[in-house]
Design a protein around this motif. Structure first.
Motif, mmCIF file in Angstrom:
data_model
loop_
_atom_site.group_PDB
_atom_site.id
_atom_site.type_symbol
_atom_site.label_atom_id
_atom_site.label_comp_id
_atom_site.label_asym_id
_atom_site.label_seq_id
_atom_site.Cartn_x
_atom_site.Cartn_y
_atom_site.Cartn_z
ATOM 1 N N GLN A 1 0.215 -1.570 -0.333
ATOM 2 C CA GLN A 1 0.455 -0.146 0.209
ATOM 3 C C GLN A 1 1.104 0.891 -0.006
ATOM 4 O OE1 GLN A 1 -3.030 0.205 3.088
ATOM 5 N NE2 GLN A 1 -3.422 2.098 2.765
ATOM 6 N N LEU A 2 0.696 1.974 -0.472
ATOM 7 C CA LEU A 2 1.549 2.727 -1.479
ATOM 8 C C LEU A 2 0.806 4.544 -0.998
ATOM 9 C CD1 LEU A 2 4.044 4.932 -2.087
ATOM 10 C CD2 LEU A 2 3.260 5.161 -4.284
ATOM 11 N N ASP A 3 1.075 5.602 0.015
ATOM 12 C CA ASP A 3 0.125 6.583 0.041
ATOM 13 C C ASP A 3 0.339 7.970 0.123
ATOM 14 O OD1 ASP A 3 -2.153 7.990 1.365
ATOM 15 O OD2 ASP A 3 -1.887 8.217 3.697
ATOM 16 N N ALA A 4 0.249 8.427 -0.601
ATOM 17 C CA ALA A 4 0.491 10.002 -1.039
ATOM 18 C C ALA A 4 0.100 11.157 -0.193
ATOM 19 C CB ALA A 4 0.692 10.108 -2.052
ATOM 20 N N LYS A 5 0.632 11.617 0.794
ATOM 21 C CA LYS A 5 -0.421 12.486 1.392
ATOM 22 C C LYS A 5 -0.589 13.902 0.712
ATOM 23 C CE LYS A 5 -0.430 10.339 5.030
ATOM 24 N NZ LYS A 5 -1.831 9.725 4.963
ATOM 25 N N VAL A 6 -1.489 15.226 0.756
ATOM 26 C CA VAL A 6 -1.350 16.544 -0.020
ATOM 27 C C VAL A 6 -0.893 17.347 0.729
ATOM 28 C CG1 VAL A 6 -2.540 18.355 0.209
ATOM 29 C CG2 VAL A 6 -4.110 15.961 0.172
ATOM 30 N N GLY A 7 0.196 17.695 -0.784
ATOM 31 C CA GLY A 7 1.385 18.428 -0.275
ATOM 32 C C GLY A 7 0.584 20.240 -0.770
ATOM 33 N N TYR A 8 1.801 20.679 -0.204
ATOM 34 C CA TYR A 8 0.831 22.882 -0.385
ATOM 35 C C TYR A 8 2.691 22.878 -0.868
ATOM 36 C CZ TYR A 8 -3.397 20.876 2.046
ATOM 37 O OH TYR A 8 -4.378 20.505 2.137
ATOM 38 N N GLY A 9 2.557 24.238 -1.376
ATOM 39 C CA GLY A 9 3.585 25.239 -1.664
ATOM 40 C C GLY A 9 3.101 26.725 -2.454
ATOM 41 N N VAL A 10 4.685 27.221 -2.960
ATOM 42 C CA VAL A 10 4.089 28.449 -3.146
ATOM 43 C C VAL A 10 4.122 28.674 -4.857
ATOM 44 C CG1 VAL A 10 5.637 31.061 -3.992
ATOM 45 C CG2 VAL A 10 5.290 29.300 -1.348
ATOM 46 N N ALA A 11 3.244 29.321 -5.592
ATOM 47 C CA ALA A 11 3.787 28.915 -7.491
ATOM 48 C C ALA A 11 3.858 30.527 -7.666
ATOM 49 C CB ALA A 11 1.894 29.100 -7.264
ATOM 50 N N GLY A 12 4.454 30.930 -9.078
ATOM 51 C CA GLY A 12 4.937 32.000 -9.160
ATOM 52 C C GLY A 12 3.617 31.633 -10.997
ATOM 53 N N GLN A 13 3.608 32.771 -11.531
ATOM 54 C CA GLN A 13 2.679 32.261 -12.965
ATOM 55 C C GLN A 13 3.101 34.089 -13.245
ATOM 56 O OE1 GLN A 13 -1.038 33.096 -12.481
ATOM 57 N NE2 GLN A 13 -2.061 32.491 -14.155
ATOM 58 N N VAL A 14 4.226 33.799 -14.357
ATOM 59 C CA VAL A 14 3.772 34.816 -16.004
ATOM 60 C C VAL A 14 3.120 34.346 -17.201
ATOM 61 C CG1 VAL A 14 6.212 35.890 -15.383
ATOM 62 C CG2 VAL A 14 6.286 33.420 -16.773
ATOM 63 N N GLY A 15 2.319 35.137 -17.804
ATOM 64 C CA GLY A 15 1.506 34.934 -19.009
ATOM 65 C C GLY A 15 1.141 36.098 -19.774
ATOM 66 N N LEU A 16 0.209 36.299 -20.564
ATOM 67 C CA LEU A 16 -0.184 36.897 -21.419
ATOM 68 C C LEU A 16 -1.170 35.932 -22.139
ATOM 69 C CD1 LEU A 16 0.706 39.233 -23.579
ATOM 70 C CD2 LEU A 16 0.867 37.468 -25.060
#
Length: 201
Positions: free
Chosen positions: A136-151
């Motif tokens: 049984q493999l269990d991956a936990k919920v993770g949180y982090g910082v995000a950056g974005q650039v676009g047009l």
């Protein structure tokens, strides 16, 4: 929780009082992990990494009046990631990556509107599977910082429809457990490349 956010956003979109403040986007995204040197299970697995993945990624954006500032919630159909160790597939999982960014839009007299943003992201894994193993493999919920650039591009100023392209980077990882025992963190730290259509109400 994610379903509630979508429902509340759609209810808000139906209100005439918000006309011109909301934008919806429908895009296709490539998720490209950058971390390729994870070590798990006290060194039993080395050079562990998640591979590239693709998915449809709708998003909902709210523009604050006459400020150039907006808030965008990125949603997605599930991404599926294969995990390898030294090039050999060892596991797979699916996940949702809801990401909320606060953006500044550089409005000008052309049809092109560049933007930058920063915010938070989450990885919500499910359907974890080990390749050929009955553990049984269990991956936990993770949180982090995000950056974005676009047009964003609108051919005519009065048009509601437009085209957009953007790039996000997220610093995110998931804690892994095998048969209930912690074996390490799977760092993903992906670039997410998205293109698609936008429609502003």
């Amino acid at each position: 929780m994610l379903k509630k956010l979508v429902v509340l956003s759609l209810v808000a979109l139906s209100s005439a009082s918000f006309a011109g403040n909301f934008q919806v986007k429908l895009g296709v995204s490539a998720l490209v992990p950058t971390e390729d040197n994870n070590t798990l299970a006290q060194g039993a697995l080395t050079h562990v990494k998640a591979d590239h993945s693709y998915s449809f990624t709708p998003s909902i954006e709210y523009f604050f009046d006459n400020t150039g500032v907006s808030a965008e919630l990125l949603l997605a159909t599930p991404f599926k990631q294969h995990v390898t160790s030294n090039g050999t597939k060892i596991a797979s999982f699916r996940h949702l990556p809801p990401t909320l960014t606060v953006k500044y839009n550089f409005n000008n007299t052309t049809g092109f509107t560049p933007y930058v943003g920063v915010g938070m992201t989450a990885v919500i894994p499910f359907d974890e599977k080990l390749n050929g193993e009955k553990h049984q493999l269990d991956a936990k919920v993770g949180y982090g910082v995000a950056g974005q650039v676009g047009l964003n591009f609108k051919p005519q100023a009065e048009d509601n429809w437009g085209l957009f392209a953007d790039v996000r980077y997220a610093n995110v990882k998931s804690k892994l457990k095998l048969n209930g025992t912690y074996i390490g963190d799977l760092k993903v730290n992906p670039w997410v490349y998205t293109v698609g259509y936008s429609y502003r109400f």
